[in-house]
Design a protein around this motif. Structure first.
Motif, PDB file in Angstrom:
ATOM      1  N   ASN A 129     -45.944 -66.031 -88.574  1.00  0.00           N
ATOM      2  CA  ASN A 129     -46.044 -67.302 -87.848  1.00  0.00           C
ATOM      3  C   ASN A 129     -46.477 -67.130 -86.391  1.00  0.00           C
ATOM      4  N   LEU A 130     -46.987 -65.965 -86.014  1.00  0.00           N
ATOM      5  CA  LEU A 130     -47.460 -65.774 -84.645  1.00  0.00           C
ATOM      6  C   LEU A 130     -48.707 -66.622 -84.408  1.00  0.00           C
ATOM      7  N   PRO A 131     -48.878 -67.163 -83.192  1.00  0.00           N
ATOM      8  CA  PRO A 131     -49.957 -68.124 -82.955  1.00  0.00           C
ATOM      9  C   PRO A 131     -51.350 -67.527 -82.869  1.00  0.00           C
ATOM     10  N   ASN A 132     -51.456 -66.244 -82.501  1.00  0.00           N
ATOM     11  CA  ASN A 132     -52.792 -65.667 -82.303  1.00  0.00           C
ATOM     12  C   ASN A 132     -52.721 -64.136 -82.296  1.00  0.00           C
ATOM     13  N   GLY A 133     -53.896 -63.528 -82.174  1.00  0.00           N
ATOM     14  CA  GLY A 133     -53.982 -62.080 -82.187  1.00  0.00           C
ATOM     15  C   GLY A 133     -53.313 -61.421 -81.005  1.00  0.00           C
ATOM     16  N   THR A 134     -53.305 -62.097 -79.861  1.00  0.00           N
ATOM     17  CA  THR A 134     -52.666 -61.525 -78.676  1.00  0.00           C
ATOM     18  C   THR A 134     -51.155 -61.405 -78.888  1.00  0.00           C
ATOM     19  N   ALA A 135     -50.555 -62.441 -79.444  1.00  0.00           N
ATOM     20  CA  ALA A 135     -49.124 -62.392 -79.741  1.00  0.00           C
ATOM     21  C   ALA A 135     -48.827 -61.311 -80.774  1.00  0.00           C
ATOM     22  N   ARG A 136     -49.751 -61.119 -81.718  1.00  0.00           N
ATOM     23  CA  ARG A 136     -49.577 -60.074 -82.728  1.00  0.00           C
ATOM     24  C   ARG A 136     -49.619 -58.696 -82.072  1.00  0.00           C
ATOM     25  N   CYS A 137     -50.516 -58.539 -81.099  1.00  0.00           N
ATOM     26  CA  CYS A 137     -50.599 -57.275 -80.360  1.00  0.00           C
ATOM     27  C   CYS A 137     -49.313 -57.005 -79.580  1.00  0.00           C
ATOM     28  N   GLU A 138     -48.790 -58.051 -78.954  1.00  0.00           N
ATOM     29  CA  GLU A 138     -47.572 -57.872 -78.157  1.00  0.00           C
ATOM     30  C   GLU A 138     -46.401 -57.457 -79.040  1.00  0.00           C
ATOM     31  N   GLN A 139     -46.266 -58.116 -80.189  1.00  0.00           N
ATOM     32  CA  GLN A 139     -45.175 -57.739 -81.085  1.00  0.00           C
ATOM     33  C   GLN A 139     -45.389 -56.323 -81.635  1.00  0.00           C
ATOM     34  N   ALA A 140     -46.625 -55.980 -81.965  1.00  0.00           N
ATOM     35  CA  ALA A 140     -46.929 -54.639 -82.479  1.00  0.00           C
ATOM     36  C   ALA A 140     -46.627 -53.568 -81.438  1.00  0.00           C
ATOM     37  N   SER A 141     -46.861 -53.876 -80.165  1.00  0.00           N
ATOM     38  CA  SER A 141     -46.583 -52.895 -79.107  1.00  0.00           C
ATOM     39  C   SER A 141     -45.104 -52.600 -79.025  1.00  0.00           C
ATOM     40  N   ARG A 142     -44.260 -53.590 -79.346  1.00  0.00           N
ATOM     41  CA  ARG A 142     -42.807 -53.370 -79.343  1.00  0.00           C
ATOM     42  C   ARG A 142     -42.371 -52.594 -80.579  1.00  0.00           C
ATOM     43  N   ILE A 143     -42.977 -52.896 -81.715  1.00  0.00           N
ATOM     44  CA  ILE A 143     -42.650 -52.165 -82.946  1.00  0.00           C
ATOM     45  C   ILE A 143     -43.070 -50.704 -82.818  1.00  0.00           C
ATOM     46  N   TYR A 144     -44.187 -50.467 -82.158  1.00  0.00           N
ATOM     47  CA  TYR A 144     -44.693 -49.107 -81.949  1.00  0.00           C
ATOM     48  C   TYR A 144     -43.659 -48.246 -81.235  1.00  0.00           C
ATOM     49  N   ASN A 145     -42.959 -48.836 -80.285  1.00  0.00           N
ATOM     50  CA  ASN A 145     -41.769 -48.237 -79.664  1.00  0.00           C
ATOM     51  C   ASN A 145     -42.024 -46.854 -79.064  1.00  0.00           C
ATOM     52  N   GLN A 146     -43.159 -46.696 -78.409  1.00  0.00           N
ATOM     53  CA  GLN A 146     -43.428 -45.486 -77.642  1.00  0.00           C
ATOM     54  C   GLN A 146     -43.901 -45.906 -76.249  1.00  0.00           C
ATOM     55  N   ASN A 147     -43.754 -45.012 -75.297  1.00  0.00           N
ATOM     56  CA  ASN A 147     -44.138 -45.339 -73.932  1.00  0.00           C
ATOM     57  C   ASN A 147     -45.647 -45.482 -73.810  1.00  0.00           C
ATOM     58  N   ILE A 148     -46.091 -46.654 -73.431  1.00  0.00           N
ATOM     59  CA  ILE A 148     -47.505 -46.913 -73.171  1.00  0.00           C
ATOM     60  C   ILE A 148     -47.618 -47.735 -71.896  1.00  0.00           C
ATOM     61  N   ASP A 149     -48.796 -47.713 -71.296  1.00  0.00           N
ATOM     62  CA  ASP A 149     -49.032 -48.466 -70.064  1.00  0.00           C
ATOM     63  C   ASP A 149     -49.834 -49.737 -70.303  1.00  0.00           C
ATOM     64  N   ALA A 150     -50.656 -49.738 -71.359  1.00  0.00           N
ATOM     65  CA  ALA A 150     -51.568 -50.850 -71.574  1.00  0.00           C
ATOM     66  C   ALA A 150     -51.957 -50.935 -73.046  1.00  0.00           C
ATOM     67  N   VAL A 151     -52.507 -52.091 -73.402  1.00  0.00           N
ATOM     68  CA  VAL A 151     -52.952 -52.352 -74.780  1.00  0.00           C
ATOM     69  C   VAL A 151     -54.377 -52.878 -74.733  1.00  0.00           C
ATOM     70  N   ILE A 152     -55.214 -52.411 -75.644  1.00  0.00           N
ATOM     71  CA  ILE A 152     -56.539 -53.003 -75.826  1.00  0.00           C
ATOM     72  C   ILE A 152     -56.570 -53.666 -77.189  1.00  0.00           C
ATOM     73  N   ASN A 153     -56.840 -54.960 -77.179  1.00  0.00           N
ATOM     74  CA  ASN A 153     -56.910 -55.787 -78.375  1.00  0.00           C
ATOM     75  C   ASN A 153     -58.321 -55.682 -78.945  1.00  0.00           C
ATOM     76  N   ILE A 154     -58.439 -55.061 -80.113  1.00  0.00           N
ATOM     77  CA  ILE A 154     -59.736 -54.804 -80.741  1.00  0.00           C
ATOM     78  C   ILE A 154     -59.907 -55.743 -81.925  1.00  0.00           C
ATOM     79  N   GLN A 155     -60.977 -56.506 -81.930  1.00  0.00           N
ATOM     80  CA  GLN A 155     -61.194 -57.490 -82.982  1.00  0.00           C
ATOM     81  C   GLN A 155     -61.408 -56.813 -84.338  1.00  0.00           C
ATOM     82  N   GLY A 156     -60.690 -57.302 -85.364  1.00  0.00           N
ATOM     83  CA  GLY A 156     -60.764 -56.690 -86.688  1.00  0.00           C
ATOM     84  C   GLY A 156     -61.995 -57.051 -87.482  1.00  0.00           C
ATOM     85  N   ASP A 157     -62.844 -57.919 -86.931  1.00  0.00           N
ATOM     86  CA  ASP A 157     -64.068 -58.297 -87.655  1.00  0.00           C
ATOM     87  C   ASP A 157     -65.329 -57.791 -86.948  1.00  0.00           C
ATOM     88  N   GLU A 158     -65.179 -56.647 -86.248  1.00  0.00           N
ATOM     89  CA  GLU A 158     -66.306 -56.044 -85.530  1.00  0.00           C
ATOM     90  C   GLU A 158     -66.573 -54.629 -86.068  1.00  0.00           C
TER      91      GLU A 158
END
Length: 244
Positions: A74-103
């Motif tokens: 029920n997430l509203p968009n890909g950005t929200a999906r990235c944010e939740q995935a970054s928390r599930i990943y649960n490792q120290n990171i500084d930044a996220v790059i959102n890469i489109q899955g249809d490219e």
């Protein structure tokens, strides 16, 4: 010290125009695998992750040896999906790059260009010069300031060149970089009038007073997002003939 940047590819099975798009076969591989393998070639990423809400996509990614996490449907968009995935990943990171899955023709250079912009910005994206099809509302245009900050994104033609000018029309390329802290802030921002009017998520950032650093990509590779079955056929032909 270089930043630890996680590449995340949000991938949903449901789509109004093209259901099951991430699993569409392109010369023996699902489209999501092509994107994943292209992202792995970027020099700036510490890791690459697919974020999905569908078991079929999850299983496909596992089958080709990729990393994948399940996110809420029920997430509203890909950005929200990235944010939740970054928390599930649960490792120290500084930044996220959102890469489109249809490219599937993604140039890894573009990922590295966004990563470079993140050295002195909290949000970054790319654009390229548009040569034709200026009135197509599916092609998002962008104008930017002298220092490279995005001023506005629109489905309409911008700028309107009332006076004769060689000013280029710039097409937005849908790859985004976020510092981890800004990504957490961004997903909590309420909707804004312009973002809803144009149906452009990135306008919410500008309307709330934040900046998006933008640059014209140096990539010369042919870029084609897959929005329709017709696009898929074009991509198949390009990859078959190794024109990317």
């Amino acid at each position: 010290m270089s930043k630890k940047i996680l590449g995340i590819i949000p991938a949903r099975y449901s789509s109004t125009r093209f259901p099951g798009k991430p699993l569409a076969d392109i010369n023996g591989k699902p489209m999501i695998q092509h994107v994943y393998e292209r992202a792995l070639k970027a020099k700036s990423l510490c890791d690459v992750l697919v974020a999905t809400d569908d078991e079929k996509i999850m299983n496909a990614v596992k089958n080709f040896g990729g990393q994948v996490v399940m996110t809420d449907s029920n997430l509203p968009n890909g950005t929200a999906r990235c944010e939740q995935a970054s928390r599930i990943y649960n490792q120290n990171i500084d930044a996220v790059i959102n890469i489109q899955g249809d490219e599937p023709l993604l140039d890894p250079l573009m990922i590295d260009e966004v990563a470079e912009l993140l050295n002195d910005s909290e949000c970054a994206t790319l654009c390229s010069e548009l040569k034709s099809d200026f009135e197509n509302p599916n092609i998002v245009k962008v104008v930017m300031s002298q220092n490279g900050d995005a001023i506005y994104f629109s489905r309409s033609l911008i700028p309107y060149k009332r006076n004769k000018s060689d000013l280029p029309i710039l097409q937005h390329i849908g790859i985004y970089g976020y510092s981890l802290e800004f990504l957490k802030t961004y997903v909590k921002l309420p909707p804004t009038p312009l973002s809803e009017a144009e149906s452009l998520e990135q306008l919410k950032i500008l309307e709330h007073g934040y900046k998006i650093k933008t640059k014209i990509t140096e990539s010369k590779l042919e870029s084609l997002g897959v929005d329709t079955p017709e696009d898929l056929e074009k991509v198949r032909e390009i990859i078959k003939n190794a024109r990317f």
